[in-house]
Design a protein around this motif. Sequence first.
Motif, PDB file in Angstrom:
ATOM      1  N   ILE A 192      60.674  31.705  72.109  1.00  0.00           N
ATOM      2  CA  ILE A 192      62.083  32.051  71.901  1.00  0.00           C
ATOM      3  C   ILE A 192      62.493  31.587  70.506  1.00  0.00           C
ATOM      4  O   ILE A 192      62.473  30.394  70.213  1.00  0.00           O
ATOM      5  CB  ILE A 192      62.971  31.395  72.965  1.00  0.00           C
ATOM      6  CG1 ILE A 192      62.548  31.871  74.366  1.00  0.00           C
ATOM      7  CG2 ILE A 192      64.445  31.701  72.710  1.00  0.00           C
ATOM      8  CD1 ILE A 192      63.260  31.156  75.510  1.00  0.00           C
ATOM      9  N   THR A 193      62.870  32.522  69.656  1.00  0.00           N
ATOM     10  CA  THR A 193      63.159  32.189  68.252  1.00  0.00           C
ATOM     11  C   THR A 193      64.608  32.440  67.854  1.00  0.00           C
ATOM     12  O   THR A 193      64.990  32.138  66.720  1.00  0.00           O
ATOM     13  CB  THR A 193      62.241  32.987  67.323  1.00  0.00           C
ATOM     14  OG1 THR A 193      62.430  34.392  67.558  1.00  0.00           O
ATOM     15  CG2 THR A 193      60.779  32.635  67.575  1.00  0.00           C
ATOM     16  N   CYS A 194      65.418  32.960  68.753  1.00  0.00           N
ATOM     17  CA  CYS A 194      66.811  33.243  68.405  1.00  0.00           C
ATOM     18  C   CYS A 194      67.604  31.939  68.305  1.00  0.00           C
ATOM     19  O   CYS A 194      67.182  30.901  68.813  1.00  0.00           O
ATOM     20  CB  CYS A 194      67.442  34.156  69.454  1.00  0.00           C
ATOM     21  SG  CYS A 194      67.599  33.409  71.093  1.00  0.00           S
ATOM     22  N   PRO A 195      68.776  31.961  67.658  1.00  0.00           N
ATOM     23  CA  PRO A 195      69.638  30.776  67.652  1.00  0.00           C
ATOM     24  C   PRO A 195      69.983  30.359  69.073  1.00  0.00           C
ATOM     25  O   PRO A 195      70.169  31.207  69.950  1.00  0.00           O
ATOM     26  CB  PRO A 195      70.881  31.245  66.886  1.00  0.00           C
ATOM     27  CG  PRO A 195      70.416  32.398  66.069  1.00  0.00           C
ATOM     28  CD  PRO A 195      69.349  33.071  66.872  1.00  0.00           C
ATOM     29  N   ALA A 196      70.054  29.046  69.299  1.00  0.00           N
ATOM     30  CA  ALA A 196      70.314  28.548  70.646  1.00  0.00           C
ATOM     31  C   ALA A 196      71.232  27.342  70.600  1.00  0.00           C
ATOM     32  O   ALA A 196      70.993  26.401  69.830  1.00  0.00           O
ATOM     33  CB  ALA A 196      69.005  28.185  71.343  1.00  0.00           C
ATOM     34  N   LEU A 197      72.260  27.380  71.427  1.00  0.00           N
ATOM     35  CA  LEU A 197      73.185  26.257  71.600  1.00  0.00           C
ATOM     36  C   LEU A 197      72.857  25.568  72.919  1.00  0.00           C
ATOM     37  O   LEU A 197      72.845  26.213  73.972  1.00  0.00           O
ATOM     38  CB  LEU A 197      74.633  26.755  71.611  1.00  0.00           C
ATOM     39  CG  LEU A 197      75.698  25.708  71.975  1.00  0.00           C
ATOM     40  CD1 LEU A 197      75.819  24.649  70.881  1.00  0.00           C
ATOM     41  CD2 LEU A 197      77.051  26.389  72.219  1.00  0.00           C
ATOM     42  N   VAL A 198      72.595  24.261  72.872  1.00  0.00           N
ATOM     43  CA  VAL A 198      72.340  23.468  74.073  1.00  0.00           C
ATOM     44  C   VAL A 198      73.463  22.446  74.203  1.00  0.00           C
ATOM     45  O   VAL A 198      73.623  21.574  73.345  1.00  0.00           O
ATOM     46  CB  VAL A 198      70.972  22.761  74.003  1.00  0.00           C
ATOM     47  CG1 VAL A 198      70.754  21.911  75.253  1.00  0.00           C
ATOM     48  CG2 VAL A 198      69.844  23.786  73.838  1.00  0.00           C
ATOM     49  N   VAL A 199      74.264  22.573  75.253  1.00  0.00           N
ATOM     50  CA  VAL A 199      75.400  21.679  75.506  1.00  0.00           C
ATOM     51  C   VAL A 199      75.139  20.959  76.822  1.00  0.00           C
ATOM     52  O   VAL A 199      74.705  21.577  77.798  1.00  0.00           O
ATOM     53  CB  VAL A 199      76.727  22.471  75.593  1.00  0.00           C
ATOM     54  CG1 VAL A 199      77.888  21.541  75.904  1.00  0.00           C
ATOM     55  CG2 VAL A 199      76.974  23.238  74.300  1.00  0.00           C
ATOM     56  N   HIS A 200      75.430  19.648  76.859  1.00  0.00           N
ATOM     57  CA  HIS A 200      75.131  18.895  78.082  1.00  0.00           C
ATOM     58  C   HIS A 200      76.163  17.795  78.308  1.00  0.00           C
ATOM     59  O   HIS A 200      76.529  17.068  77.377  1.00  0.00           O
ATOM     60  CB  HIS A 200      73.742  18.255  77.968  1.00  0.00           C
ATOM     61  CG  HIS A 200      73.045  18.129  79.284  1.00  0.00           C
ATOM     62  ND1 HIS A 200      72.405  19.186  79.901  1.00  0.00           N
ATOM     63  CD2 HIS A 200      72.889  17.070  80.130  1.00  0.00           C
ATOM     64  CE1 HIS A 200      71.866  18.784  81.045  1.00  0.00           C
ATOM     65  NE2 HIS A 200      72.168  17.505  81.211  1.00  0.00           N
ATOM     66  N   GLY A 201      76.612  17.681  79.550  1.00  0.00           N
ATOM     67  CA  GLY A 201      77.558  16.636  79.928  1.00  0.00           C
ATOM     68  C   GLY A 201      76.893  15.268  79.954  1.00  0.00           C
ATOM     69  O   GLY A 201      75.801  15.108  80.486  1.00  0.00           O
ATOM     70  N   THR A 202      77.559  14.294  79.388  1.00  0.00           N
ATOM     71  CA  THR A 202      76.975  12.952  79.292  1.00  0.00           C
ATOM     72  C   THR A 202      76.850  12.265  80.651  1.00  0.00           C
ATOM     73  O   THR A 202      76.095  11.303  80.788  1.00  0.00           O
ATOM     74  CB  THR A 202      77.820  12.069  78.359  1.00  0.00           C
ATOM     75  OG1 THR A 202      79.180  12.054  78.838  1.00  0.00           O
ATOM     76  CG2 THR A 202      77.794  12.596  76.936  1.00  0.00           C
ATOM     77  N   GLU A 203      77.569  12.762  81.672  1.00  0.00           N
ATOM     78  CA  GLU A 203      77.514  12.156  83.002  1.00  0.00           C
ATOM     79  C   GLU A 203      76.828  13.065  84.020  1.00  0.00           C
ATOM     80  O   GLU A 203      76.994  12.891  85.233  1.00  0.00           O
ATOM     81  CB  GLU A 203      78.933  11.817  83.471  1.00  0.00           C
ATOM     82  CG  GLU A 203      79.651  10.834  82.567  1.00  0.00           C
ATOM     83  CD  GLU A 203      81.122  10.682  82.923  1.00  0.00           C
ATOM     84  OE1 GLU A 203      81.446  10.774  84.111  1.00  0.00           O
ATOM     85  OE2 GLU A 203      81.929  10.486  81.997  1.00  0.00           O
TER      86      GLU A 203
END
Length: 261
Positions: free
Chosen positions: A198-209
Amino acid sequence: MPYADVNGQRIYFEDTGGDGPAVILAHGYMMDADMFGPQVAALGGRYRLITWDERGFGRTEYDGEPFTYWDSADDCLGLLDHLGIDRAVVGGMSQGGFISLRVALRAPERVRALILLDTQAGVEDPEVVPLYDGMRDQWLELGPVDELTGALAGLIISDPEISEPWIEKWRARPSDAMIQPYTTLMTRDDVTDRLGEITCPALVVHGTEDVSISMDKAERLAAGLSGSSGVVAVPGAHAANLTHPDAVNAAIVSFLESLPD
């Protein structure tokens, strides 16, 4: 109500329409498209935002047959075909992220970028499987009693005020409706070794809890994606986009604005 006949299913979806770039979002396990209400409100005016109910959930009319997340990825692609969208930003939360990764692997030419919220590329830790299996068995035996719905809401939402409408939805569903979706969740394949494809731009967001998917799994996901610049940590638990939408929306908007035309 808007439905699309896709791969033998009747997929429920919502589409803000308009001429803006297309973004399609897939929900988490035991949730439905309504969980993206805060994102539709924040992004729907500028982007063509599509949300949908996956097989076994919400208003989608599912045939009840066994399926995998690869089948759900094909549902996503089929919905894009139905809407006449050749290429989109594809994203999702938790289970929706499992599907989005498979969309990117199945049809990379259709994916402009990925938005991955509180998700991972791997499978469940072996030590938690007996706990989840026990919850499933109790749900089938006793139904969605308070103890079980409270535990599930704690794992996903962790906010009693926001949890209550979702608990009411769970109580309204037949208890056995979760059997096949649960089997799909727990038997999914591990795509960690394929992230390099997978080479496309990727946003990874994650909750700290987030206790359902730990932060180290998000970090492993981001590290495996060449188009990711690392994890964006936000307040909140598993469904951070629902409980802490301002932080998640800010990350999504910044990401979308950074994408090349």
